[in-house]
Design a protein around this motif. Structure first.
Motif, mmCIF file in Angstrom:
data_model
loop_
_atom_site.group_PDB
_atom_site.id
_atom_site.type_symbol
_atom_site.label_atom_id
_atom_site.label_comp_id
_atom_site.label_asym_id
_atom_site.label_seq_id
_atom_site.Cartn_x
_atom_site.Cartn_y
_atom_site.Cartn_z
ATOM 1 N N THR A 1 0.843 -1.193 0.000
ATOM 2 C CA THR A 1 0.000 0.000 0.000
ATOM 3 C C THR A 1 0.877 1.241 0.000
ATOM 4 O OG1 THR A 1 -1.761 -1.169 1.166
ATOM 5 C CG2 THR A 1 -1.847 1.220 1.207
ATOM 6 N N CYS A 2 0.625 2.119 -0.959
ATOM 7 C CA CYS A 2 1.354 3.381 -1.066
ATOM 8 C C CYS A 2 0.949 4.282 0.094
ATOM 9 C CB CYS A 2 1.018 4.062 -2.392
ATOM 10 S SG CYS A 2 1.746 5.698 -2.570
ATOM 11 N N GLN A 3 1.934 4.848 0.757
ATOM 12 C CA GLN A 3 1.650 5.692 1.914
ATOM 13 C C GLN A 3 1.471 7.155 1.544
ATOM 14 O OE1 GLN A 3 0.933 4.454 5.132
ATOM 15 N NE2 GLN A 3 0.708 2.784 3.653
ATOM 16 N N ASP A 4 1.605 7.487 0.274
ATOM 17 C CA ASP A 4 1.277 8.835 -0.189
ATOM 18 C C ASP A 4 -0.194 8.939 -0.580
ATOM 19 O OD1 ASP A 4 3.682 10.589 -0.177
ATOM 20 O OD2 ASP A 4 4.506 8.951 -1.378
ATOM 21 N N CYS A 5 -0.671 7.976 -1.381
ATOM 22 C CA CYS A 5 -2.040 8.095 -1.900
ATOM 23 C C CYS A 5 -2.985 6.982 -1.454
ATOM 24 C CB CYS A 5 -2.012 8.168 -3.423
ATOM 25 S SG CYS A 5 -1.474 6.648 -4.229
ATOM 26 N N GLY A 6 -2.446 5.887 -0.895
ATOM 27 C CA GLY A 6 -3.288 4.822 -0.368
ATOM 28 C C GLY A 6 -3.650 3.715 -1.339
ATOM 29 N N ARG B 1 4.673 -5.959 -11.119
ATOM 30 C CA ARG B 1 5.431 -5.057 -10.253
ATOM 31 C C ARG B 1 4.819 -3.656 -10.180
ATOM 32 N NH1 ARG B 1 11.388 -4.997 -11.815
ATOM 33 N NH2 ARG B 1 11.552 -4.320 -9.662
ATOM 34 N N HIS B 2 3.500 -3.602 -10.022
ATOM 35 C CA HIS B 2 2.812 -2.322 -10.053
ATOM 36 C C HIS B 2 3.224 -1.348 -8.951
ATOM 37 C CE1 HIS B 2 -0.340 -4.385 -12.664
ATOM 38 N NE2 HIS B 2 0.122 -3.374 -13.389
ATOM 39 N N ALA B 3 3.529 -1.833 -7.752
ATOM 40 C CA ALA B 3 3.894 -0.929 -6.655
ATOM 41 C C ALA B 3 5.180 -0.171 -6.976
ATOM 42 C CB ALA B 3 4.026 -1.693 -5.337
ATOM 43 N N SER B 4 6.195 -0.864 -7.461
ATOM 44 C CA SER B 4 7.454 -0.204 -7.827
ATOM 45 C C SER B 4 7.257 0.786 -8.962
ATOM 46 C CB SER B 4 8.504 -1.226 -8.257
ATOM 47 O OG SER B 4 8.939 -1.983 -7.169
ATOM 48 N N LYS B 5 6.489 0.393 -9.962
ATOM 49 C CA LYS B 5 6.225 1.289 -11.095
ATOM 50 C C LYS B 5 5.507 2.541 -10.622
ATOM 51 C CE LYS B 5 6.059 -2.404 -14.503
ATOM 52 N NZ LYS B 5 5.205 -3.230 -15.355
ATOM 53 N N HIS B 6 4.541 2.371 -9.735
ATOM 54 C CA HIS B 6 3.788 3.504 -9.187
ATOM 55 C C HIS B 6 4.731 4.448 -8.437
ATOM 56 C CE1 HIS B 6 0.453 5.648 -7.248
ATOM 57 N NE2 HIS B 6 1.140 5.528 -6.113
ATOM 58 N N GLY B 7 5.593 3.887 -7.603
ATOM 59 C CA GLY B 7 6.549 4.702 -6.857
ATOM 60 C C GLY B 7 7.443 5.515 -7.773
ATOM 61 N N ASP C 1 6.880 6.273 -11.056
ATOM 62 C CA ASP C 1 6.101 7.180 -11.910
ATOM 63 C C ASP C 1 5.603 8.416 -11.177
ATOM 64 O OD1 ASP C 1 6.482 5.405 -13.989
ATOM 65 O OD2 ASP C 1 4.424 4.613 -13.955
ATOM 66 N N TYR C 2 5.228 8.256 -9.914
ATOM 67 C CA TYR C 2 4.603 9.357 -9.176
ATOM 68 C C TYR C 2 5.487 9.944 -8.073
ATOM 69 C CZ TYR C 2 0.403 7.939 -11.594
ATOM 70 O OH TYR C 2 -0.505 7.625 -12.575
ATOM 71 N N GLY C 3 6.655 9.363 -7.851
ATOM 72 C CA GLY C 3 7.523 9.853 -6.789
ATOM 73 C C GLY C 3 7.005 9.558 -5.400
ATOM 74 N N HIS C 4 6.148 8.546 -5.288
ATOM 75 C CA HIS C 4 5.622 8.118 -3.993
ATOM 76 C C HIS C 4 6.594 7.096 -3.416
ATOM 77 C CE1 HIS C 4 1.233 9.277 -5.156
ATOM 78 N NE2 HIS C 4 2.057 10.309 -5.112
ATOM 79 N N ALA C 5 7.362 7.507 -2.433
ATOM 80 C CA ALA C 5 8.523 6.727 -2.000
ATOM 81 C C ALA C 5 8.235 5.607 -1.008
ATOM 82 C CB ALA C 5 9.568 7.662 -1.403
ATOM 83 N N VAL C 6 7.220 5.749 -0.165
ATOM 84 C CA VAL C 6 7.047 4.793 0.941
ATOM 85 C C VAL C 6 5.841 3.876 0.701
ATOM 86 C CG1 VAL C 6 6.683 4.536 3.433
ATOM 87 C CG2 VAL C 6 8.109 6.402 2.559
ATOM 88 N N ILE C 7 6.095 2.572 0.835
ATOM 89 C CA ILE C 7 5.023 1.572 0.774
ATOM 90 C C ILE C 7 5.040 0.781 2.072
ATOM 91 C CG2 ILE C 7 5.021 1.312 -1.724
ATOM 92 C CD1 ILE C 7 6.656 -1.347 -1.223
ATOM 93 N N THR C 8 3.910 0.171 2.388
ATOM 94 C CA THR C 8 3.845 -0.771 3.501
ATOM 95 C C THR C 8 3.280 -2.081 2.975
ATOM 96 O OG1 THR C 8 1.643 -0.012 4.136
ATOM 97 C CG2 THR C 8 3.521 0.977 5.298
ATOM 98 N N SER C 9 3.557 -3.147 3.691
ATOM 99 C CA SER C 9 2.971 -4.428 3.333
ATOM 100 C C SER C 9 1.473 -4.373 3.589
ATOM 101 C CB SER C 9 3.581 -5.551 4.165
ATOM 102 O OG SER C 9 2.913 -6.761 3.884
#
Length: 83
Positions: A32-37, A48-54, A56-64
């Motif tokens: 889960t992206c911690q910038d946009c949810g 690998r959608h989470a990495s691509k999202h990070g 593409d959008y500069g959203h750096a932090v994810i959580t399990s």
């Protein structure tokens, strides 16, 4: 990861990768992206959608988004945090 607070983390709304659902693909684990949810699939998943999202959008932090897992990863600093 300086601004990430585990007690205020965004929680997944549904246990699914929002992008894989659109294309009918499967996933291995969810993050889960911690910038946009948004909840997306991990790097062990084919898309690998989470990495691509990070990236593409500069959203750096994810959580399990996996049950009973408490950790965060910062793409920008390559930093892992268990909570």
């Amino acid at each position: 990861m300086r601004t990430f607070e585990p007690k205020n983390r965004k929680i997944t709304k549904a246990y699914e990768c929002e992008e894989c659902v659109k294309t009918g693909d499967s996933w291995v684990h969810l993050r889960t992206c911690q910038d946009c949810g948004i909840t997306l699939c991990c790097d062990s998943s084919p898309n690998r959608h989470a990495s691509k999202h990070g990236a593409d959008y500069g959203h750096a932090v994810i959580t399990s988004a996996e049950p009973n897992e408490g950790w965060a990863w910062c793409y920008e600093h390559n930093t892992f945090l268990r909570f």
